[in-house]
Design an enzyme around this catalytic site. Structure first.
Site, short mmCIF file in Angstrom:
data_model
loop_
_atom_site.label_atom_id
_atom_site.label_comp_id
_atom_site.label_asym_id
_atom_site.label_seq_id
_atom_site.Cartn_x
_atom_site.Cartn_y
_atom_site.Cartn_z
N HIS A 235 9.27 -22.52 15.69
CA HIS A 235 11.16 -23.36 14.82
C HIS A 235 11.81 -24.38 16.32
CE1 HIS A 235 10.85 -19.78 13.10
NE2 HIS A 235 11.07 -18.70 13.27
N ARG B 289 0.74 -1.46 0.22
CA ARG B 289 -0.02 0.09 0.04
C ARG B 289 1.10 1.20 -0.20
NH1 ARG B 289 -3.26 -1.09 5.13
NH2 ARG B 289 -1.61 0.10 5.94
C1 BG6 Z 1 11.26 -14.87 14.13
C2 BG6 Z 1 10.56 -14.35 14.87
O1 BG6 Z 1 10.83 -16.20 13.52
O2 BG6 Z 1 12.50 -15.40 14.50
C3 BG6 Z 1 11.63 -13.71 15.04
O3 BG6 Z 1 9.33 -13.93 14.75
C4 BG6 Z 1 12.80 -14.08 15.83
O4 BG6 Z 1 11.15 -13.45 16.70
C5 BG6 Z 1 13.05 -14.42 15.24
O5 BG6 Z 1 12.99 -12.95 16.70
C6 BG6 Z 1 14.70 -15.38 15.25
O6 BG6 Z 1 15.58 -15.58 14.02
P1 BG6 Z 1 16.77 -15.33 14.15
O7 BG6 Z 1 17.86 -16.22 12.72
O8 BG6 Z 1 17.18 -14.53 14.54
O9 BG6 Z 1 17.50 -16.71 15.65
#
Ligand code: BG6
Length: 492
Positions: A242, A48
């Site tokens: 994760h 947008r």
């Molecule tokens: C994301 C989360 O999926 O992963 C975030 O939404 C988090 O809150 C991030 O900070 C962490 O990813 P990485 O790769 O920096 O460990």
């Protein structure tokens, strides 16, 4: 450029948002720089807030200037720009989708189209429906793929609803549920490490392993993400996706092959073997807390409640920890501890495997009290690493020992971000590192009892000072006296 890949159009819906700017566009730029994208790829940014193409390109250049590996290469960027296009649209009305459809009919756009939903998950259902109504998901002339970020739903029921909704418009083969952790170098190495080294297999079970810790700490707070984060919290944001993915890779049985379905079958089997946390045991299996003001590397930082747009009575957790058990032959009785926190002392993620104690009678005539257990440490970030701790004798006449660390770390010199490989997989049509719907469902099944219990306690949350390793009280999750969260790769 890669000749063998299908040409494609990569549409980023929400192209001016945080994810697109910090992850997706840099990843596409790096792939382009390394000649890994198809020849005639076109990347269409839809948002947008886009005004003119030139202005958007300036923004992109500025973002890449901060993030490009080895600095922005102006010549590469100029060539990259030939593959960038944009469309100003809020994608709200039928007319907006007709406009998008019309735009994509230009001959320069390949009919193989990936749509990346880089928007809040609450919008996924309506976007899928509208794309479908506009005929944009039909695969008559080329493939159509949809990439969605986690969380897929906000609990089991909403995930099932969203899945049912998606099934009206998409086949499972068109859906790519991304988890960027699966694109990380060490995470992929977990599979090689486990299945390419025979000596580990006999040890990889309840007979030798005391417990496993999977830990993700970050020093950043929620930044400008309050609208997303508050109400989502650490359990949904990190653990449901994760960390449970990491757990499934560490604990699953060897798959028949590394093909997508074989791999995903094993992960689902593992997730389904995790014992449900009984309603009455949620507090002994889980822990949540929120950061207060503190100090990180000499800088004063605000509390969660002082972050922009956070309601003063928010009990959203920025730290979450869980204890899980896997009820199968390999793992019965072995606790798996998962923890994540924002505004912790430093950014550090690792998998720490603690082996059982040796019988100490062996050395009973010496002064040795208790040996430290062996640990196997798989560092995910900031450095990819692999270390094994062993107890050895200190040189000298006395029977004294010390812990040494065998370091099998590998330098990831490519510096690639997890998103790069995953975006390429979307273009190549490889689902191995994306989550299948039953996998997502199995993860929510694990998390749901905790979410339900926490939702009934909305008046209080424990706290921890920013810059610490989280609340001390969370040690109560450990089964044995003296156990603690491993936060360092160095012998402790
Ligand atoms: C994301 C989360 O999926 O992963 C975030 O939404 C988090 O809150 C991030 O900070 C962490 O990813 P990485 O790769 O920096 O460990």
């Amino acid at each position: 450029m890669k000749q063998s890949l299908d040409n494609c159009t990569f549409v980023i819906i929400g192209a001016t948002g945080n994810l697109a700017r910090t992850k997706l566009i840099p990843a596409l730029y790096h792939l382009f720089m390394d000649g890994l994208l198809p020849n005639n790829i076109h990347i269409l940014g839809v948002a947008r807030s886009i005004s003119k193409r030139e202005d958007w390109l300036k923004e992109v250049e500025k973002d890449l200037d901060e993030r490009a590996r080895g600095g922005l290469d102006k010549a590469v960027f100029d060539r990259f720009c030939h593959h960038l296009d944009c469309l100003r649209s809020g994608l709200k009305t039928e007319a907006d989708y007709q406009q998008l459809s019309h735009h994509l009919e230009q001959p320069k756009f390949s009919p193989n189209i990936a749509f990346y939903f880089s928007l809040p998950p609450s919008l996924y259902a309506s976007i899928a429906a509208s794309l479908s109504d506009a005929g944009l998901l039909a695969e008559d002339q080329g493939w159509r793929r949809v990439v969605v970020e986690k969380p897929f739903g906000s609990d089991l029921e909403t995930a099932r609803d969203l899945q049912r909704h998606f099934e009206n418009y998409l086949n499972e083969s068109q859906i790519y549920r991304i988890d960027h952790y699966l694109g990380k170098e060490t995470v992929q190495n977990v599979q090689v490490f486990r299945f390419a080294n025979l000596l580990l297999e006999p040890l990889w079970n309840r007979n030798y392993i005391d417990h496993v810790q999977i830990s993700h700490a970050e020093d950043i707070g929620i930044g400008s993400r309050s609208a997303y984060y508050d109400g989502i919290g650490a359990l949904r944001d990190m653990i449901q996706s994760h960390l449970l993915q990491l757990l499934s890779l560490v604990a699953m049985e060897p798959p028949v092959s590394m093909q997508a379905e074989d791999l995903r079958d094993e992960k689902v089997k593992l997730l389904r073997s995790i014992s449900p946390i009984p309603k009455g045991a949620v507090s002994s299996h889980s822990f949540r807390a929120q950061y207060t003001a503190g100090d990180i590397k000499g800088n004063a930082v605000k509390s969660y409640l002082q972050e922009e747009n956070i309601p003063q009575d928010s009990v959203c957790e920025t730290y979450a920890a869980l204890k899980l058990y896997i009820n199968n032959w390999r793992w019965r009785g072995v606790p798996f501890y998962l923890r994540t926190g924002k505004r912790m002392k430093e950014k550090h993620s690792m998998i720490a495997i603690c082996f059982r104690q040796t019988p100490k009678q062996f050395f009973r005539t010496s002064q040795l009290e208790q040996f430290k257990p062996n640990w196997l440490l798989i560092g995910i970030q900031p450095d990819a690493s692999l270390r094994m701790e062993l107890t050895v004798k200190k040189p000298g006449l006395n029977m004294e020992t010390k812990v040494i660390s065998l370091d099998a770390s590998f330098n990831d010199e490519t510096g690639r971000d997890g998103y790069e490989g995953l975006l390429l997989d979307v273009i190549e049509g490889d689902h191995s590192l994306f989550l299948r719907s039953d996998e997502v469902e199995a993860s929510w099944q694990i998390i749901d009892p905790v979410l339900r219990s926490w939702a009934t306690h909305q008046d209080y949350i424990r706290t921890y000072p920013a810059g610490s390793w989280g609340p001390e009280d969370s040690l109560r999750l450990f089964e044995k006296e003296g156990q603690y969260w491993r936060s360092s790769l160095d012998p402790e």
